[in-house]
Design a protein around this motif. Sequence first.
Motif, PDB file in Angstrom:
ATOM      1  N   MET A 136       0.828  -1.205   0.000  1.00 59.10           N
ATOM      2  CA  MET A 136       0.000   0.000   0.000  1.00 59.10           C
ATOM      3  C   MET A 136       0.861   1.254   0.000  1.00 59.10           C
ATOM      4  N   ILE A 137       1.945   1.235   0.762  1.00 58.68           N
ATOM      5  CA  ILE A 137       2.852   2.387   0.761  1.00 58.68           C
ATOM      6  C   ILE A 137       3.425   2.606  -0.641  1.00 58.68           C
ATOM      7  N   ALA A 138       3.777   1.508  -1.321  1.00 60.35           N
ATOM      8  CA  ALA A 138       4.293   1.617  -2.686  1.00 60.35           C
ATOM      9  C   ALA A 138       3.248   2.229  -3.613  1.00 60.35           C
ATOM     10  N   LEU A 139       1.991   1.816  -3.459  1.00 60.93           N
ATOM     11  CA  LEU A 139       0.920   2.392  -4.277  1.00 60.93           C
ATOM     12  C   LEU A 139       0.761   3.884  -4.006  1.00 60.93           C
ATOM     13  N   LEU A 140       0.896   4.277  -2.751  1.00 57.62           N
ATOM     14  CA  LEU A 140       0.784   5.695  -2.416  1.00 57.62           C
ATOM     15  C   LEU A 140       1.932   6.495  -3.026  1.00 57.62           C
ATOM     16  N   VAL A 141       3.128   5.924  -3.018  1.00 55.69           N
ATOM     17  CA  VAL A 141       4.281   6.605  -3.616  1.00 55.69           C
ATOM     18  C   VAL A 141       4.074   6.773  -5.120  1.00 55.69           C
ATOM     19  N   VAL A 142       3.642   5.697  -5.770  1.00 52.33           N
ATOM     20  CA  VAL A 142       3.383   5.773  -7.213  1.00 52.33           C
ATOM     21  C   VAL A 142       2.267   6.771  -7.499  1.00 52.33           C
ATOM     22  N   GLY A 143       1.211   6.716  -6.677  1.00 53.07           N
ATOM     23  CA  GLY A 143       0.118   7.663  -6.854  1.00 53.07           C
ATOM     24  C   GLY A 143       0.572   9.098  -6.682  1.00 53.07           C
ATOM     25  N   GLY A 144       1.461   9.322  -5.706  1.00 53.97           N
ATOM     26  CA  GLY A 144       1.995  10.663  -5.501  1.00 53.97           C
ATOM     27  C   GLY A 144       2.791  11.151  -6.689  1.00 53.97           C
ATOM     28  N   GLN A 145       3.516  10.242  -7.344  1.00 57.14           N
ATOM     29  CA  GLN A 145       4.280  10.616  -8.528  1.00 57.14           C
ATOM     30  C   GLN A 145       3.365  10.941  -9.703  1.00 57.14           C
ATOM     31  N   MET A 146       2.208  10.283  -9.723  1.00 59.78           N
ATOM     32  CA  MET A 146       1.282  10.488 -10.841  1.00 59.78           C
ATOM     33  C   MET A 146       0.435  11.747 -10.673  1.00 59.78           C
ATOM     34  N   VAL A 147      -0.070  11.969  -9.470  1.00 61.34           N
ATOM     35  CA  VAL A 147      -0.998  13.092  -9.268  1.00 61.34           C
ATOM     36  C   VAL A 147      -0.396  14.210  -8.424  1.00 61.34           C
ATOM     37  N   GLY A 148       0.805  13.980  -7.900  1.00 56.65           N
ATOM     38  CA  GLY A 148       1.446  14.984  -7.060  1.00 56.65           C
ATOM     39  C   GLY A 148       1.360  14.612  -5.588  1.00 56.65           C
ATOM     40  N   SER A 149       2.448  14.823  -4.881  1.00 56.84           N
ATOM     41  CA  SER A 149       2.506  14.440  -3.466  1.00 56.84           C
ATOM     42  C   SER A 149       1.475  15.196  -2.637  1.00 56.84           C
ATOM     43  N   TRP A 150       1.291  16.489  -2.932  1.00 53.69           N
ATOM     44  CA  TRP A 150       0.345  17.271  -2.150  1.00 53.69           C
ATOM     45  C   TRP A 150      -1.083  16.763  -2.347  1.00 53.69           C
ATOM     46  N   ASN A 151      -1.413  16.372  -3.568  1.00 45.78           N
ATOM     47  CA  ASN A 151      -2.738  15.804  -3.805  1.00 45.78           C
ATOM     48  C   ASN A 151      -2.924  14.496  -3.036  1.00 45.78           C
ATOM     49  N   MET A 152      -1.866  13.697  -2.943  1.00 40.92           N
ATOM     50  CA  MET A 152      -1.970  12.445  -2.194  1.00 40.92           C
ATOM     51  C   MET A 152      -2.190  12.728  -0.708  1.00 40.92           C
ATOM     52  N   VAL A 153      -1.564  13.782  -0.214  1.00 35.11           N
ATOM     53  CA  VAL A 153      -1.798  14.181   1.178  1.00 35.11           C
ATOM     54  C   VAL A 153      -3.262  14.559   1.377  1.00 35.11           C
ATOM     55  N   LEU A 154      -3.797  15.342   0.447  1.00 33.49           N
ATOM     56  CA  LEU A 154      -5.181  15.800   0.572  1.00 33.49           C
ATOM     57  C   LEU A 154      -6.179  14.654   0.418  1.00 33.49           C
ATOM     58  N   TYR A 155      -5.945  13.800  -0.562  1.00 36.28           N
ATOM     59  CA  TYR A 155      -6.911  12.743  -0.855  1.00 36.28           C
ATOM     60  C   TYR A 155      -6.840  11.586   0.143  1.00 36.28           C
ATOM     61  N   TYR A 156      -5.634  11.276   0.642  1.00 39.33           N
ATOM     62  CA  TYR A 156      -5.484  10.070   1.462  1.00 39.33           C
ATOM     63  C   TYR A 156      -4.975  10.339   2.878  1.00 39.33           C
ATOM     64  N   MET A 157      -3.879  11.086   3.014  1.00 39.28           N
ATOM     65  CA  MET A 157      -3.202  11.152   4.301  1.00 39.28           C
ATOM     66  C   MET A 157      -4.018  11.890   5.366  1.00 39.28           C
ATOM     67  N   ILE A 158      -4.661  12.986   5.002  1.00 40.02           N
ATOM     68  CA  ILE A 158      -5.446  13.706   6.012  1.00 40.02           C
ATOM     69  C   ILE A 158      -6.665  12.887   6.443  1.00 40.02           C
ATOM     70  N   PRO A 159      -7.417  12.265   5.523  1.00 45.05           N
ATOM     71  CA  PRO A 159      -8.470  11.342   5.987  1.00 45.05           C
ATOM     72  C   PRO A 159      -7.918  10.196   6.834  1.00 45.05           C
ATOM     73  N   TYR A 160      -6.705   9.737   6.516  1.00 47.56           N
ATOM     74  CA  TYR A 160      -6.077   8.679   7.313  1.00 47.56           C
ATOM     75  C   TYR A 160      -5.869   9.133   8.758  1.00 47.56           C
ATOM     76  N   LEU A 161      -5.510  10.405   8.951  1.00 44.76           N
ATOM     77  CA  LEU A 161      -5.363  10.920  10.315  1.00 44.76           C
ATOM     78  C   LEU A 161      -6.699  10.922  11.048  1.00 44.76           C
ATOM     79  N   TRP A 162      -7.781  11.151  10.327  1.00 46.64           N
ATOM     80  CA  TRP A 162      -9.102  11.059  10.956  1.00 46.64           C
ATOM     81  C   TRP A 162      -9.393   9.631  11.409  1.00 46.64           C
ATOM     82  N   VAL A 163      -8.926   8.646  10.643  1.00 42.23           N
ATOM     83  CA  VAL A 163      -9.093   7.252  11.071  1.00 42.23           C
ATOM     84  C   VAL A 163      -8.382   7.031  12.405  1.00 42.23           C
ATOM     85  N   ASN A 164      -7.148   7.540  12.510  1.00 44.33           N
ATOM     86  CA  ASN A 164      -6.426   7.422  13.777  1.00 44.33           C
ATOM     87  C   ASN A 164      -7.250   7.996  14.922  1.00 44.33           C
ATOM     88  N   HIS A 165      -7.820   9.174  14.677  1.00 44.60           N
ATOM     89  CA  HIS A 165      -8.637   9.814  15.710  1.00 44.60           C
ATOM     90  C   HIS A 165      -9.811   8.934  16.112  1.00 44.60           C
TER      91      HIS A 165
END
Length: 462
Positions: free
Chosen positions: A254-283
């Motif tokens: 999954m981490i590899a997919l996120l890295v590839v996705g970040g290269q395709m759509v941009g790292s900042w977009n990956m943060v917005l689309y996945y990483m910030i919602p992921y922090l809500w899961v932690n919460h």
Amino acid sequence: MASATRSSDAAPLKEGKHITQNGDVFELPTYTMKMIHDAIPAHCFQPSILRSMAYVVRDYFYVAALCYAASYIEYIPNAYARGAAWAAYSVLQGFVFTGIWILAHECGHGAFSKNKRLNNIMGLIMHSFLLVPFHSWRISHSAHHKATGNIDKDTAFVPHVRESWVKSYRGQEAEVESVELSHLAEDAPIVTLWVCIKHQLFGWPGYLFANLTGQKYDKGVPQISHFYFGQDSALFKKEQLPLIMLSDAGVAAMIALLVVGGQMVGSWNMVLYYMIPYLWVNHWIVAITFLQHTDGSLPHYDNNTWNFARGATATIDRDLGFIDTHLFHDIIGTHVCHHLVSTIPFYHAGEASDAIRKVMGTHYRADRATPFMWAFWKNQRACKFVEESVEGSGVYFYRNLHGVGEPPRDLTGGKAGEVAELIKEKKETTATGGVAAASQAKRRLSHSAQMTAKALPILVAE
């Protein structure tokens, strides 16, 4: 709501009664697991593959729909409106991600289907999607269910006893007797807020990487990590290590997919689309689990007093409305039933909960009146450590040292009141600069109380 009678409404208490933090009288449950099982309708034990898979499809459809909607946010001309739209997306996607986490949780318990292989495949896929090592979590979570409420063997949200709490928050050299007054232990709200933020953002990864809130082991990181597959692991047996490696591989993929996705759509977009919602899961995972097992009415037991039926019902149901019943698959409102029979699928848990209440009677605990996050805040402030309500009984209840709820045992030799008065007057005179008044206050108190106060360096600056 509570499994007790209010002490203020009952006859005068006899010495030796168990008193909850809420001031209620508690009696040990006497029902058996056979009584619980017999009360639940037979069809509640039967999962449906079609129905379970339908929820998976539905939740991933929600993920895709939200991502599609978010793809238009960049076209919003106003920067503040764009920020608000991304915030709304992250909250909603966080709800959906958490629902997927809970479906994988169903797989881990065998409640998704009767097919063990299907459970493992679907659980691995869904938990890997959320960077959770499925089998590692499944094994340790099973240990939690087998020892819920057992302070000697439970593996999640194991509460501090009084001594370990003092040493954890006041230093290893602190003596329990030296922090007995409310002024010492009362956390300022801003401190509690900071602790909550840390726990909500990093508590779940901390549990996976370093076994935070779990049992204490002689070993440290990496041996206590859910990602560690060495033969000296503190959490897993030798025969389980291949499953730990498989779980790690799922997370790595999954981490590899996120890295590839970040290269395709941009790292900042990956943060917005996945990483910030992921922090809500932690919460949500930390908040939900904390409130399922933390409340002033809940007992804990030592290994001699604990049994499965007692421990499984040392939990509480709460309410989060539509978010829980639709997006979180009712994990908040039916948790007592889940701990009694964890193989019941969530879509039958409501009916099963209604059935077991008739057996449990007043021992069934639910707080549906207190707003969810307000209950979280209150319990963070009040439930600091557990202490035997009757010494030697093996039955523990939450206590704190800042005057909320039932007070803990007085370890100051009866001088707590005098010391509290001394400290209060010293604070007042320090604020006003009244040195003479401070001397008079000292003279009004016994010498032993002054000596006790001097043993409290955190509180009293001489």
